[in-house]
Design a protein around this motif. Structure first.
Motif, PDB file in Angstrom:
ATOM      1  N   HIS A 228       0.831  -1.203   0.000  1.00 41.06           N
ATOM      2  CA  HIS A 228       0.000   0.000   0.000  1.00 41.06           C
ATOM      3  C   HIS A 228       0.864   1.251   0.000  1.00 41.06           C
ATOM      4  CE1 HIS A 228       0.972  -0.668   4.244  1.00 41.06           C
ATOM      5  NE2 HIS A 228       0.750   0.622   4.444  1.00 41.06           N
ATOM      6  N   THR A 249      -3.681  -2.705  -8.694  1.00 40.21           N
ATOM      7  CA  THR A 249      -4.246  -1.695  -7.798  1.00 40.21           C
ATOM      8  C   THR A 249      -3.455  -1.664  -6.497  1.00 40.21           C
ATOM      9  OG1 THR A 249      -5.855  -3.344  -7.050  1.00 40.21           O
ATOM     10  CG2 THR A 249      -6.609  -1.777  -8.702  1.00 40.21           C
ATOM     11  N   LEU A 251      -3.691   0.055  -2.397  1.00 40.29           N
ATOM     12  CA  LEU A 251      -4.399   0.841  -1.400  1.00 40.29           C
ATOM     13  C   LEU A 251      -3.648   2.138  -1.126  1.00 40.29           C
ATOM     14  CD1 LEU A 251      -5.606  -1.551   1.485  1.00 40.29           C
ATOM     15  CD2 LEU A 251      -6.960  -0.419  -0.284  1.00 40.29           C
ATOM     16  N   GLY A 262      -8.675   5.024  -0.093  1.00 40.88           N
ATOM     17  CA  GLY A 262      -9.161   4.498  -1.367  1.00 40.88           C
ATOM     18  C   GLY A 262      -8.079   3.669  -2.020  1.00 40.88           C
ATOM     19  N   TYR A 263      -8.138   3.592  -3.333  1.00 37.33           N
ATOM     20  CA  TYR A 263      -7.099   2.857  -4.042  1.00 37.33           C
ATOM     21  C   TYR A 263      -6.734   3.611  -5.310  1.00 37.33           C
ATOM     22  CZ  TYR A 263     -10.508   1.130  -7.488  1.00 37.33           C
ATOM     23  OH  TYR A 263     -11.450   1.045  -8.485  1.00 37.33           O
ATOM     24  N   VAL A 290     -12.868   2.904  -2.454  1.00 38.17           N
ATOM     25  CA  VAL A 290     -12.668   1.468  -2.353  1.00 38.17           C
ATOM     26  C   VAL A 290     -13.883   0.803  -1.712  1.00 38.17           C
ATOM     27  CG1 VAL A 290     -11.549   1.541  -0.088  1.00 38.17           C
ATOM     28  CG2 VAL A 290     -11.010  -0.326  -1.678  1.00 38.17           C
ATOM     29  N   SER A 292     -15.473  -1.651   0.802  1.00 40.23           N
ATOM     30  CA  SER A 292     -15.116  -2.273   2.079  1.00 40.23           C
ATOM     31  C   SER A 292     -16.167  -3.310   2.449  1.00 40.23           C
ATOM     32  CB  SER A 292     -15.023  -1.215   3.187  1.00 40.23           C
ATOM     33  OG  SER A 292     -13.994  -0.284   2.905  1.00 40.23           O
ATOM     34  N   GLU A 311     -17.252  -3.543  -8.986  1.00 38.58           N
ATOM     35  CA  GLU A 311     -15.844  -3.429  -8.630  1.00 38.58           C
ATOM     36  C   GLU A 311     -15.207  -4.813  -8.665  1.00 38.58           C
ATOM     37  OE1 GLU A 311     -13.977  -0.894  -8.050  1.00 38.58           O
ATOM     38  OE2 GLU A 311     -15.341   0.790  -7.711  1.00 38.58           O
ATOM     39  N   ILE A 326      -7.027  -7.685   1.788  1.00 36.61           N
ATOM     40  CA  ILE A 326      -7.709  -7.244   0.571  1.00 36.61           C
ATOM     41  C   ILE A 326      -8.047  -8.474  -0.257  1.00 36.61           C
ATOM     42  CG2 ILE A 326      -6.567  -4.988   0.501  1.00 36.61           C
ATOM     43  CD1 ILE A 326      -4.734  -6.131  -1.684  1.00 36.61           C
ATOM     44  N   THR A 328      -9.499  -9.601  -4.391  1.00 37.63           N
ATOM     45  CA  THR A 328      -9.884  -9.224  -5.746  1.00 37.63           C
ATOM     46  C   THR A 328     -10.737 -10.342  -6.338  1.00 37.63           C
ATOM     47  OG1 THR A 328      -7.990 -10.252  -6.856  1.00 37.63           O
ATOM     48  CG2 THR A 328      -7.681  -8.014  -5.998  1.00 37.63           C
TER      49      THR A 328
END
Length: 438
Positions: A228, A249, A251, A262-263, A290, A292, A311, A326, A328
């Protein structure tokens, strides 16, 4: 035609009738509705008739019971002495009395007729009905519909009487054809055992079913591994981190990882670099909001969240609003596809030989159970990973060389990094070890 020949001919007819009713009963009961629907879709209208019988089986099986009992009674009447005339002359040549010869001939005739009924009207038809139920069912349903018309008054009487008895005792009057996840897994296992389904395909089906039970934490990137940026990071630091840890991506946080702003998308950073624009995370429009999600979601629920939010990236937080990792959409799909898409570097379970495995501490416990062919581990509701299992069993933070034995396996901690269990060696106990191939 003499009496003996007539009796034998009648016995043959009765055996054929009994065989027909036996195979008709078992074939319809054993037929798979899914297979019948496929046959109906392919134009086999008789499959629809079989499905209709399965929906309302009462009259159908009433006819079968009437037929089988009628055949049994007639068989008992005719069969007692059907073979006696053939056996008695042979017995007369033996040194026994005529009265005893008659008794023995009747007894032998009874045994022969009973054996023929068991073999030809019970065992063989039922095996045929079990081996090819759908193919047999569509062939017998037509003649059985004719019997339904012939015996309609009797069938109506016994069916209504059966319905009343079922209601009186509160018994289910229809079979439950709902297909559960366990049913799907069982069918997939049967397909894999038969060689119809390849092992990787079988694993994918299992993984899809487990999406409803696996938590997002089993597929996430844990917070210690999350790359991040902080809002005040310099351009040089951002470029160095992107070069070292290339991701799509990142953070963006303020102060620490638990304060997520956000990211940022790596392609936006690349565009700014190619256009000779400064990379400043405070630039307007660079940081995106982002998604959550709580850490109690299942992977199936996570897919729904991705779809509704449009997303493919989310931050997972716990009940204290602290970031735990996190996830994806690629993480979820990798969980589904398993070894079909995972590279050797990403494998969390490496089998060294028939009796030992090297397993990453963060491996989901479902994968551990599958790899070791175990049904369960103790206190499963208290942890989600192999590291959690060791912590629960030891009741403390494991140290290197700590071990736990359970279910014929020994779980030994091989490497610990800052209280995180990196590697666990799992070996079969000596009395459970599989012999090495010669």
């Amino acid at each position: 035609m003499d009496v003996s020949t007539g009796s034998l001919f009648l016995i043959a007819i009765l055996i054929a009738a009994s065989a027909f009713f036996s195979v008709a009963e078992l074939a319809v009961a054993a037929s798979r509705r899914l297979r019948l629907r496929q046959m109906l879709a392919q134009g086999e209208f008789r499959a629809g008739q079989v499905l209709a019988v399965q929906d309302q089986p009462g009259d159908y099986f009433t006819v079968i019971q009437i037929g089988q009992n009628t055949v049994a009674i007639l068989g008992g009447i005719v069969g007692e002495g059907a073979f006696s005339p053939l056996i008695r002359p042979w017995l007369s040549s033996l040194p026994i009395t005529a009265e005893r010869a008659d008794t023995v001939s009747v007894l032998v005739s009874f045994v022969v007729v009973t054996s023929l009924f068991i073999l030809l009207s019970d065992l063989c038809p039922k095996r045929l009905g079990m081996n090819a139920p759908e193919q047999v069912a569509i062939r017998v349903v037509g003649p059985m519909r004719l019997f339904l018309l012939l015996f309609k008054p009797i069938v109506w009487f016994f069916s209504r009487l059966t319905d009343r008895l079922f209601r009186l005792f509160g018994l289910p009057d229809r079979r439950d054809d709902a297909i559960t996840p366990d049913d799907i897994l069982a069918m997939a296992q049967a397909g894999a055992d038969a060689g119809v389904l390849a092992a990787p395909e079988h694993r994918v089906i299992e993984n899809v079913i487990e999406l409803d039970t696996r938590m997002v934490t089993s597929a996430m990137t844990a917070r210690d591994s999350v790359i991040h940026f902080l809002l005040d990071d310099t351009e040089a630091l951002i470029k160095a981190r992107v070069a070292q840890f290339p991701h799509s991506t990142y953070l963006v946080c303020e102060g620490d990882i638990d304060h997520v702003l956000g990211y940022v998308d790596s392609k936006h950073l690349l565009n700014r670099a190619l256009n000779n624009q400064p990379i400043d995370l405070r630039a307007e429009g660079l940081i995106s909001k982002v998604l959550s999600v709580p850490d109690r979601l299942t992977l199936s629920e996570m897919l729904s969240q991705f779809r509704h939010a449009q997303e493919d990236f989310a931050v997972i937080v716990n009940e204290y609003s602290l970031v735990v990792g996190i996830i994806t959409i690629n993480d979820v799909m990798s969980t589904v596809m398993g070894s079909l898409v995972a590279s050797l570097d990403e494998e969390q379970i490496v089998q060294r030989d028939a009796n030992s495995w090297l397993i990453d501490g963060v491996t989901p416990i479902q994968d551990v159970l599958r790899a070791l062919d175990l049904d369960r581990l103790p206190h499963e509701d208290e942890y989600e990973t192999l590291a959690g299992f060791l912590m629960v069993m030891l009741r403390r933070i494991p140290r290197r060389t700590d071990s736990v034995s359970w279910g014929g396996f020994r779980f030994e901690v091989m490497d610990v990094d800052n209280f995180r269990i990196d590697q666990v060696m799992v070996t079969r106990e000596a009395d459970q070890a599989v012999p090495a191939p010669a």
